[in-house]
Design a protein around this motif. Structure first.
Motif: not given
Length: 187
Positions: A132-143
């Motif tokens: 699947g996939g998602g989003h990282q919110f901490d440090r760098l905001k990346v998909w």
């Protein structure tokens, strides 16, 4: 000829295969698995489950140059929760969120996955794969995209433990790996 018909259909009659009225009861052929929503099944269709888990993540350099010292020094620990719904006994969807630090945003990462599991009879074990996939919110905001494998063991139809590992491929940074160990409660 009657014996040949028994072998072809996989149905045999014994004294225990007849009801009290004398009519015969057909047994499924050897190897024919029946799928039901019986409450005694460890894994069911239309199953909702909640997870609580711990995480351990390692960066690309540590994964490419594994050593005990690097793993001890570079592993980031965290905790998270998840929710899954199995449409069929084998196919489900899931969402999860976790955090690895308490100084930044509350949720470091959130993701959704398609899950394919293969329960091993009534043993309680079920290996699975997911992606699947998602989003990282901490440090760098990346998909990111992710794929992994895991194993679940159910003590009873509603409580089990699981362990899995995944590779995470962010769109702007280096890949990393995450392992999870947790408790699952199914409804």
């Amino acid at each position: 000829m009657a014996a040949g018909a028994v072998l072809v259909t996989g149905i045999s009659l014994r004294a225990s295969d007849t009801s009290s009225s004398g009519s015969s009861v057909q047994q499924p052929a050897l190897g024919a698995e029946t799928v039901s929503n019986d409450q005694d099944d460890y894994y069911r269709s239309s199953e909702l489950s909640m997870d609580a888990f711990g995480t351990a993540s390692l960066g690309k350099y540590t994964l490419n140059h594994l050593s005990n010292a690097r793993v001890r020094q570079n592993t980031r620990l965290g905790a998270g929760v998840g929710l899954s719904y199995f449409i069929t006994r084998n196919i489900g969807i899931g969402a999860e969120a976790y955090s690895e630090n308490t100084t930044g945003v509350f949720v470091d990462s959130a993701s959704a996955n398609l899950i394919l599991r293969l329960p091993l009879g009534q043993s309680g074990f079920a290996p699975y794969v997911f992606g699947g996939g998602g989003h990282q919110f901490d440090r760098l905001k990346v998909w990111f995209g992710q794929a992994g494998v895991g194993m679940e063991y159910r003590f009873c139809p509603h409580v089990g433990v699981f362990v899995d590992a995944r590779g995470v491929m962010p769109n702007e940074t280096k890949y990393y790996g995450i392992a999870r160990l947790g408790l699952r409660v199914a409804f």
